[in-house]
Design an enzyme around this catalytic site. Structure first.
Site, PDB file in Angstrom:
ATOM      1  CG  ASP A 179       9.414  -4.738   2.853  1.00 30.63           C
ATOM      2  OD1 ASP A 179      10.015  -5.786   2.659  1.00 30.63           O
ATOM      3  OD2 ASP A 179       8.186  -4.677   3.032  1.00 30.63           O
ATOM      4  CD  GLU A 225       3.987  -9.190   1.126  1.00 30.75           C
ATOM      5  OE1 GLU A 225       3.628  -9.506   2.256  1.00 30.75           O
ATOM      6  OE2 GLU A 225       5.144  -9.406   0.706  1.00 30.75           O
TER       7      GLU A 225
HETATM    8  C1  FRU Z   1       6.947  -7.291   2.438  1.00 30.85           C
HETATM    9  C2  FRU Z   1       6.210  -7.336   3.744  1.00 30.85           C
HETATM   10  C3  FRU Z   1       5.137  -6.274   3.778  1.00 30.85           C
HETATM   11  C4  FRU Z   1       4.978  -6.024   5.244  1.00 30.85           C
HETATM   12  C5  FRU Z   1       6.375  -6.181   5.758  1.00 30.85           C
HETATM   13  C6  FRU Z   1       6.462  -6.747   7.141  1.00 30.85           C
HETATM   14  O1  FRU Z   1       8.204  -7.832   2.472  1.00 30.85           O
HETATM   15  O2  FRU Z   1       5.683  -8.619   3.942  1.00 30.85           O
HETATM   16  O3  FRU Z   1       3.958  -6.658   3.120  1.00 30.85           O
HETATM   17  O4  FRU Z   1       4.462  -4.756   5.495  1.00 30.85           O
HETATM   18  O5  FRU Z   1       7.043  -7.026   4.850  1.00 30.85           O
HETATM   19  O6  FRU Z   1       7.788  -6.721   7.605  1.00 30.85           O
END
Ligand code: FRU
Length: 525
Positions: free
Chosen positions: A57, A238
């Protein structure tokens, strides 16, 4: 521990134990190349990728003093998810990026999960000693001791920078929000002008809820309300984003958008994003308009956890955001190296009024025009255009194509891009179904994961029988936008580097006249 169980391909605890072995493999590399030893056929020309290792992300994107900053989920030690830290890159134009290395590193029992950053000019946090270039990041601390994984928790933590995001200090009072919960993550902070305070949207993934908190100083947070479950609830939630946007460019007519990503359960099967349009009164988000089922953001498989740039000079109130261009189904398996993970093209987002409701619109970053090389135009009836493309020069491996077609009696009119021996990607309009489509079932290497090959569709009615599409093709991706920004599809592809051909595909009766504008896009690396 819910977190690792719910995440295919990601096993933090095992990773911590096997970290050395995995990073050792990463150094050997098994992807598409290594700068030191060979070519990298899938390295994008105009999408951000880290030089090496794993990225997911975007985090804390921000604009400050003429420079754009992008932070991102990054494993400095290998090309799989693990040891998650915040990587950092800067840019003058959102297209040419300079990677800066790790901004906020993971610590022994702490990974630095997703979050956002705000420019705190007034030093509301009191942490910056009135430094003008004060930036405050709120992120999720994933706290896990290898010996006691059952006690893993996710808390909202704070880090701050007094030099505009280049160097960071952890706040001594962390965590700032703690529910003692194993799944509670991805804070997105925005300034709420009417109530003169910061608002945080943060996900309770398993409950399919977004919680809102308010704060005057970014350190003390008070619970405001919760939202959900609603819309797409098959997968965990998320990366929420709460944003105020103008309707049809009118800054006096705004709505709030709540974007939430989910995994799995997207219209394409794996991970993706939905959004809600409504009102936010400083405490509570209320959806407006008909309950017409989940509203998908991007109708392709590879658009996840978009986040807006904070501090952006907002001329007309529209905002820029960027997303991770991958899908949790197969992110760990994509055949690239020594890097794994790319960002989408930055998009400008706003709202528009359609017949029945207000919808989100996404447009490609206008600045992409600056990368255009020599213009080529092909026009005429479908046979003329097909012949001109078949006998003309190949389009190359990174280019923009603008297609305008009078649909006429055609069932399908599409461009064939990255065409080679036995492979091509189709992107165009299916009039019989009333959808924009992108078909990557024969796009090259599709066999590395069973859910990779597919055909993706986004509903679009052909106004006056005319469809206009902007298509961005890169060495390992295709993005398509209709002219209004209502139908957007983002998809990775892994064609043979020699597959540079372009062609026209039609099915059914003849379409009316076609206009096609082509520009090679310059490599920004
Ligand atoms: C989304 C996620 C978030 C988390 C991050 C961990 O892709 O799963 O929820 O903070 O990636 O890398």
């Amino acid at each position: 521990v819910r977190w690792p169980r719910d995440r295919p391909g990601r096993r933090p605890v095992i990773f911590l134990a096997l970290g050395l072995i995995i990073s050792g493999c990463a150094v050997l590399g098994d992807g598409d190349g290594d700068p030191a030893t060979g070519p990298e056929p899938f390295r994008p020309a105009f999408h951000f990728t880290p030089e090496r290792n794993w990225m997911n992300d975007p985090n804390g994107p921000l604009y400050l003093d003429g420079r754009w900053h992008l932070f991102y989920q990054y494993n400095p030690e290998g090309d799989q998810w693990g040891v998650i830290s915040w990587g950092h890159a800067v840019s003058d134009d959102l297209l040419h990026w300079d990677e800066q290395g790790v901004a906020i590193p993971a610590e022994d029992d702490l990974m630095i999960f997703s979050g956002s950053a705000v420019v705190d000019r007034a030093d509301t946090s009191g942490l910056c000693d009135a430094a003008e270039r004060c930036v405050v990041a709120l992120y999720t601390g994933y706290r896990v001791e290898p010996a006691a994984p059952e006690r893993a928790v996710q808390t909202q933590d704070l880090a701050y920078s007094t030099d505009g995001g280049d160097t960071w200090a952890q706040y001594a009072g962390n965590p700032v929000v703690d529910l003692d919960a194993p799944d509670f993550r991805d804070p997105n902070v925005t300034w709420h002008e009417p109530s003169q305070r910061w608002v945080m949207a943060v996900a309770l993934p398993i409950e399919r809820q977004v919680l809102f908190y308010g704060s005057a100083d970014l350190r003390n947070w008070e619970p405001l309300s919760s939202f959900g479950p609603l819309g797409a609830t098959d997968g965990i939630w998320e990366c929420p984003v709460l944003l105020e946007l103008p309707v049809d460019g009118d800054p006096d007519d705004t709505r709030w958008v709540l974007k939430v990503d989910h995994n799995p359960g997207h219209v394409t099967g794996g991970s993706g994003a939905q959004y809600f349009v409504g009102h936010f009164d400083g405490e509570r988000f209320e959806v407006e308009g008909p309950d017409d089922g989940p509203r998908w953001l991007d109708h392709g498989p590879d658009f996840y956890c978009a986040m807006q740039f904070s501090g952006e000079p907002a001329d007309d109130g529209r905002r820029t955001w960027i997303a991770w261009m991958s899908n949790w189904d197969y992110a760990a398996d994509v055949p690239t190296g020594p890097w794994r993970g790319a960002m989408t093209l930055p998009q400008v987002v706003g709202l528009t009024r359609t017949d029945d409701t207000v919808r989100l619109v996404q447009h490609p970053l206008p600045g992409i025009d600056a990368l255009r090389g020599e213009h080529r135009r092909v026009e005429g009836d479908p046979t003329t255009v097909a012949d001109a493309l078949a006998t003309g020069d190949p389009a190359g491996d990174s280019f923009e194509a603008n297609l305008r077609v009078e649909v006429g009696d055609a069932d399908e009119v599409a461009l064939r891009v990255r065409v080679g021996d036995d492979e091509e990607t189709l992107v165009g309009y299916d009039a019989s179904a009333g959808v924009v489509f992108l078909d990557r079932t024969r796009s090259g290497d599709v066999g590395f994961h069973p859910s990779f090959p597919g055909r993706y569709t986004a509903p679009l009615s052909a106004d006056d029988g005319v469809v206009e599409l902007r298509v961005f093709v890169d060495r390992s991706s295709v993005e398509v936008y209709d002219a209004r920004g209502l139908a957007v599809i983002t998809a990775l592809i892994f064609p043979d580097p020699a597959s540079e051909g372009i062609g026209l595909h039609t099915a059914g009766g003849p379409s009316g006249p076609i206009e096609l504008d082509l520009w090679p896009l310059r490599d920004t690396r």
